[in-house]
Design an enzyme around this catalytic site. Structure first.
Site, PDB file in Angstrom:
ATOM      1  N   TYR A  88       0.836  -1.194   0.000  1.00 41.62           N
ATOM      2  CA  TYR A  88       0.000   0.000   0.000  1.00 41.62           C
ATOM      3  C   TYR A  88       0.875   1.250   0.000  1.00 41.62           C
ATOM      4  CZ  TYR A  88       0.253  -0.389   5.222  1.00 41.62           C
ATOM      5  OH  TYR A  88       0.649  -0.505   6.532  1.00 41.62           O
ATOM      6  N   CYS A  89       0.330   2.324  -0.573  1.00 41.88           N
ATOM      7  CA  CYS A  89       1.044   3.602  -0.738  1.00 41.88           C
ATOM      8  C   CYS A  89       2.450   3.386  -1.302  1.00 41.88           C
ATOM      9  CB  CYS A  89       1.114   4.361   0.587  1.00 41.88           C
ATOM     10  SG  CYS A  89       1.528   6.125   0.398  1.00 41.88           S
TER      11      CYS A  89
END
Length: 275
Positions: free
Chosen positions: A144-145
């Site tokens: 994620y990110c």
């Protein structure tokens, strides 16, 4: 990058034990406040450490997903508060097993965006120099990110670095997954995206999460780390590299500025997630 820049006085603000009532939106306002103080020359550079409980920090782009209400409702039902950050990036998890660090310095022409990222990367490498590991900075696809300064060991991401520049100050921020399961955190964000998109057209490339690409430092090192033990590594590393640490808290003037920044952050967040 050399850690020579650490060899200076630093205000040290420890907000790792404030508990569940410490609002993550306050952290954005605090770093903006400290950037302002440093930019005007009213403050030394700052090292700030902070922990928030059961919070998902969304990016502005995340807040515009077609089925965002369903995604946020899932996060709330899973026991998390959803907020929207005031800087770039996409969704990340904050909980009691994640240590956040900010290095806040005066913005100067010679201190480029890459210098900020490299300084934080070098600091984390130095903190774990006693371990037989290689910490890489590169994008971990499936995390994620994702970003070019994802920090990983053996291809598994445990940290991400971001940067905010405002009013003459630069806040270089990192989240370090210290304990618990990195893959479980990633699976939570993956489910959020599934529910917030549901096959609808999206105007940006949101990450397709592969949970096994993420892990905590405790998992990667095979030992029971704690927030406190990593804080000890931080402080000893800073001292080793010549940092003069000055235990501190926000001044009365900074508290007044904080009120302004916090109100602005609250309004922006409400607007981004308005019903």
């Amino acid at each position: 990058m050399s850690l020579q820049q650490l060899k200076q006085p630093w205000r040290f603000i420890d907000q790792t034990t404030l508990g569940p009532g410490f609002d993550a939106l306050q952290s954005f306002a605090i770093d903006d406040t400290l950037c302002t103080s440093i930019g005007t020359g009213d403050s030394e550079a700052v090292v700030r450490a902070w922990v928030h409980h059961q919070t998902i920090v969304l990016g502005i782009q995340d807040s515009r997903l077609p089925m965002i209400k369903e995604g946020v409702q899932f996060l709330r039902e899973s026991g998390y508060r959803a907020i929207v950050r005031n800087s770039g990036g996409l969704a990340v998890v904050l909980d009691e097993g994640i240590l956040n660090l900010s290095l806040i310095v005066k913005e100067e022409k010679k201190f480029s965006i890459n210098h900020g990222y490299d300084l934080m990367y070098a600091l984390i490498q130095a903190m774990f120099a006693d371990k037989d590991i290689t910490i890489e900075a590169k994008e971990i696809v499936g995390s994620y990110c994702p970003g070019s300064y994802d920090l990983s060991i053996g291809g598994k991401k445990f940290a991400g670095i971001s940067q905010r520049r405002i009013r003459g100050g630069v806040a270089v921020q990192i989240y370090l997954c210290v304990t618990n399961s990195g893959s479980e955190r990633a699976a939570l964000i993956g489910k959020f995206y599934d529910l917030a998109v549901q096959g609808q057209p999206v105007k940006f490339d949101y990450p397709t999460i592969t949970p096994k690409t993420m892990a905590s430092l405790s998992e990667l090192l095979g030992e029971e780390l704690t927030i406190q033990s990593v804080m000890y590594k931080l402080l000893t590393t800073l001292n080793t590299h010549g940092a003069k640490l000055l235990p501190s808290q926000l001044t009365a003037d900074e508290m007044n500025v904080l009120d302004h920044h916090y109100e602005r952050v609250l309004k922006r967040n409400e607007k981004a997630l308005e019903e």
